[in-house]
Design a protein around this motif. Structure first.
Motif, mmCIF file in Angstrom:
data_model
loop_
_atom_site.group_PDB
_atom_site.id
_atom_site.type_symbol
_atom_site.label_atom_id
_atom_site.label_comp_id
_atom_site.label_asym_id
_atom_site.label_seq_id
_atom_site.Cartn_x
_atom_site.Cartn_y
_atom_site.Cartn_z
ATOM 1 N N CYS A 100 -3.444 41.844 -81.121
ATOM 2 C CA CYS A 100 -2.752 43.133 -80.992
ATOM 3 C C CYS A 100 -3.111 44.000 -82.193
ATOM 4 C CB CYS A 100 -1.247 42.880 -80.940
ATOM 5 S SG CYS A 100 -0.258 44.378 -81.006
ATOM 6 N N SER A 129 0.093 42.507 -70.490
ATOM 7 C CA SER A 129 0.383 43.927 -70.267
ATOM 8 C C SER A 129 1.062 44.528 -71.497
ATOM 9 C CB SER A 129 1.283 44.095 -69.051
ATOM 10 O OG SER A 129 2.549 43.499 -69.294
ATOM 11 N N HIS A 187 1.737 48.278 -75.944
ATOM 12 C CA HIS A 187 1.161 48.310 -74.601
ATOM 13 C C HIS A 187 -0.274 47.766 -74.585
ATOM 14 C CE1 HIS A 187 4.163 51.632 -73.148
ATOM 15 N NE2 HIS A 187 4.748 50.534 -73.590
ATOM 16 N N TRP A 188 -0.744 47.476 -73.384
ATOM 17 C CA TRP A 188 -2.049 46.836 -73.164
ATOM 18 C C TRP A 188 -3.203 47.517 -73.888
ATOM 19 C CZ3 TRP A 188 -5.810 49.899 -71.063
ATOM 20 C CH2 TRP A 188 -5.371 51.075 -70.455
ATOM 21 N N GLU A 189 -3.118 48.853 -74.051
ATOM 22 C CA GLU A 189 -4.286 49.541 -74.645
ATOM 23 C C GLU A 189 -4.518 49.166 -76.105
ATOM 24 O OE1 GLU A 189 -1.570 51.208 -73.343
ATOM 25 O OE2 GLU A 189 -1.210 53.079 -74.431
ATOM 26 N N TYR A 190 -3.508 48.519 -76.717
ATOM 27 C CA TYR A 190 -3.658 48.092 -78.113
ATOM 28 C C TYR A 190 -4.087 46.626 -78.232
ATOM 29 C CZ TYR A 190 -1.056 52.395 -79.000
ATOM 30 O OH TYR A 190 -0.644 53.706 -79.034
ATOM 31 N N VAL A 248 -6.789 43.896 -78.017
ATOM 32 C CA VAL A 248 -8.251 43.841 -78.041
ATOM 33 C C VAL A 248 -8.721 42.385 -78.084
ATOM 34 C CG1 VAL A 248 -8.469 46.098 -79.161
ATOM 35 C CG2 VAL A 248 -8.337 44.036 -80.576
ATOM 36 N N GLU A 306 -0.889 55.909 -85.351
ATOM 37 C CA GLU A 306 -1.077 54.953 -84.252
ATOM 38 C C GLU A 306 0.122 54.002 -84.147
ATOM 39 O OE1 GLU A 306 -4.668 52.099 -82.917
ATOM 40 O OE2 GLU A 306 -3.873 51.551 -84.880
#
Ligand SMILES: [Fe+2]
Ligand SMILES: [Fe+2]
Length: 182
Positions: free
Chosen positions: A6, A20, A28-31, A33, A153
């Motif tokens: 994360c 998710s 959230h998922w976009e963080y 990697v 961020e």
């Protein structure tokens, strides 16, 4: 098995696919990697006075919320509600740890001690919603004020997590049988 990390809290997640939401901080998922894509120097930043003050306020806010959730998590009359708040206590403690790391300070020791939660479940769930709303709005403002990309961020990711917690409260209020207009 695959390994992920994360970007927000830095914790690793092992599983067949990326979650998710980060199970530790709720980002959230976009963080999330792939392990090898995580920038090790992500927290090597210089912060401004304003950012330092916002992080200090965030640490206080998360400490209060974690302690409130520890109190709810220890109630024995509705174990299913208590279990969800026990999880929220862990997530808010994770947020506090992250803010302390970014500020270069340590977490308040009392964060592990349950605070007080008075009233019945419906009153407590209402208080939780108010706390989450305050947190969500504070982090959104702190993100706007931040000049450092990393601080922005983090605050914006955590603001979204607190918005999710309001949804959790709505769900738990339904499970507890609270009337929506109360
Ligand atoms: Fe996380
Ligand atoms: Fe929260």
């Amino acid at each position: 098995m695959n390994a992920f990390r994360c970007r927000i809290c830095g914790d690793a997640y092992l599983g067949s696919q990326a979650p998710s939401h980060c199970p530790f901080c709720g980002a959230h998922w976009e963080y999330i990697v792939e392990l090898a894509m995580y920038p090790e120097d992500i927290n090597r930043i210089t912060i401004t006075e304003v950012e330092r003050d916002d992080l200090a306020a965030a640490i206080q806010l998360e400490t209060g919320n974690a302690r409130f959730y520890l109190a709810l998590g220890s109630r024995t009359d509705r174990p299913e509600l208590a279990s969800a708040y026990k999880r929220l206590a862990k997530i808010e403690t994770e947020h506090c740890e992250l803010f302390a790391k970014l500020a270069g300070t340590s977490m308040p020791r009392e964060i592990r001690e349950a605070g007080t939660a008075q009233g019945d479940w419906c009153a407590s769930i209402e208080e939780s919603e108010a706390r989450e709303l305050t947190a969500m709005n504070f982090y959104a403002k702190a993100a706007l004020r931040a000049t450092n990309d990393r601080i922005r961020e983090v605050f914006s990711a955590i603001s979204a997590v607190e918005a999710d917690h309001i949804e959790v409260d709505v769900l738990l209020a339904r499970i507890a049988g609270c009337s929506p207009n109360e």
